[in-house]
Design an enzyme around this catalytic site. Structure first.
Site, short mmCIF file in Angstrom:
data_model
loop_
_atom_site.label_atom_id
_atom_site.label_comp_id
_atom_site.label_asym_id
_atom_site.label_seq_id
_atom_site.Cartn_x
_atom_site.Cartn_y
_atom_site.Cartn_z
N HIS A 46 7.66 -4.95 -0.24
CA HIS A 46 6.54 -4.15 -0.68
C HIS A 46 6.16 -4.63 -2.25
O HIS A 46 4.84 -4.99 -2.22
CB HIS A 46 7.18 -2.64 -1.23
N GLU B 262 2.59 6.78 -6.71
CA GLU B 262 4.18 6.20 -7.14
C GLU B 262 4.51 6.93 -8.40
O GLU B 262 5.25 6.70 -9.13
CB GLU B 262 4.24 4.62 -7.31
N HIS C 21 3.67 -1.38 -11.61
CA HIS C 21 3.94 -1.39 -10.05
C HIS C 21 2.96 -2.59 -9.43
O HIS C 21 1.69 -2.11 -9.42
CB HIS C 21 4.07 -0.52 -9.35
N HIS D 209 1.91 -5.85 -6.19
CA HIS D 209 2.36 -6.82 -5.00
C HIS D 209 2.02 -8.18 -5.13
O HIS D 209 1.18 -8.56 -4.52
CB HIS D 209 1.30 -6.35 -4.06
O1 2HA Z 1 -0.82 2.74 -5.45
O2 2HA Z 1 0.91 0.27 -4.54
O3 2HA Z 1 3.07 1.54 -3.60
C1 2HA Z 1 -0.55 2.06 -4.19
C2 2HA Z 1 0.51 1.25 -4.15
C3 2HA Z 1 1.80 2.31 -3.37
ZN ZN Z 2 2.95 -0.67 -3.82
#
Ligand code: 2HA
Ligand code: ZN
Length: 261
Positions: A206, A110, A133, A135
């Site tokens: 995502h 990313e 970022h 999840h």
């Molecule tokens: O780095 O989460 O979006 C792995 C991820 C890609």
């Molecule tokens: Zn990701």
């Protein structure tokens, strides 16, 4: 000071794993560490030829970043940040980067989103230095429900679950429609959404992308939003729709603490 920033990233990486938001190599983080780039760091040679960023980011010319490595695990970065991440320098053309330390660990998939966001932050004179970022399960689950993707529906719902979320994630949660992970399009839409005034945005189906003065601040906002999502989902699984704080109660809170919006 550089060590402190990287240690903080390692600590947050451990939290991400413990929280269950970082399966396998999921998520990534970058730190703008240009302020710590002393003569020694600036004279470090590139470990390999420059690689294209995929876009030109004029404000990043000569900047330095710590980046999680692509395919590396947060749980490993927590223990060994320099084996699972790298320090990169942006070249004079502002379109390439070179890895300078400690080893050739290719940066996160990313990278376009992270670097584009740092370019945007510098351009608007922001003091923010970190982007994250991850999840978070509950927020990703909520992003599968179309009505929650309308502008500020989730912001109002999550704010209303507990006063802390209104207070400590005061700019709410922006929404970015599903886009290919790692794409320039995702990077550009993330910036447009952050520019509406959010510090955290939800990438549909995502994850989330958060920015802050430092990585702990970015993490804390996501953590607070997830707390609210958990309260909502716990209430639903007990069989009722949670009442939520009223609009008046939230306005009183905003007035009492001088919160934005
Ligand atoms: O780095 O989460 O979006 C792995 C991820 C890609
Ligand atoms: Zn990701």
């Amino acid at each position: 000071m550089l060590c402190q920033a990287i240690c903080q990233a390692a600590e947050v990486a451990g939290h991400l794993w413990q929280k269950g938001w970082a399966e396998r190599n999921g998520g990534n983080l970058t730190l703008n560490i240009t302020e710590y780039a002393d003569g020694d760091m600036r004279s470090l040679p590139a470990l390999e030829p420059p690689r294209p960023i995929g876009t030109e980011l004029p404000y990043l010319k000569g900047c330095y970043f710590y980046c999680k490595g692509t395919n590396r695990r947060m749980r490993d970065l927590a223990r060994h940040p320099m084996e699972n991440g790298a320090i990169i320098r942006i070249t004079e053309d502002a379109a390439h980067y070179e890895i300078i330390a400690d080893a050739v660990v290719l940066p996160t998939s990313e990278l376009p989103a992270h670097l584009s966001v740092h370019n945007y932050l510098i351009g608007k004179g922001s003091s923010y230095k970190a982007s994250l970022h991850t999840h978070p399960t509950e927020l990703v689950a909520m992003s599968h429900h179309r009505p929650f993707l309308e502008k500020d529906v989730l912001t109002q719902l999550l704010w209303s679950m507990i006063p802390e979320t209104r207070a400590f994630c005061p700019r709410g949660l922006g929404i970015v429609p599903y886009m290919l992970p790692g794409s320039i399009e995702l990077a550009e839409t993330t910036i447009r959404t952050l520019d509406e005034g959010y510090d955290v945005v939800l990438w549909e189906k995502h994850g989330v992308f958060a920015i802050g003065e430092n990585i702990t601040e970015a993490f804390d906002m996501v953590d607070t939003l997830v707390k609210s999502a958990q309260i909502y989902q716990d209430a639903r699984s007990m069989g009722f729709e949670p009442e939520g704080m009223s609009g008046l109660q939230m306005r009183q809170l905003a007035d009492a603490f001088g919160l934005p919006k």
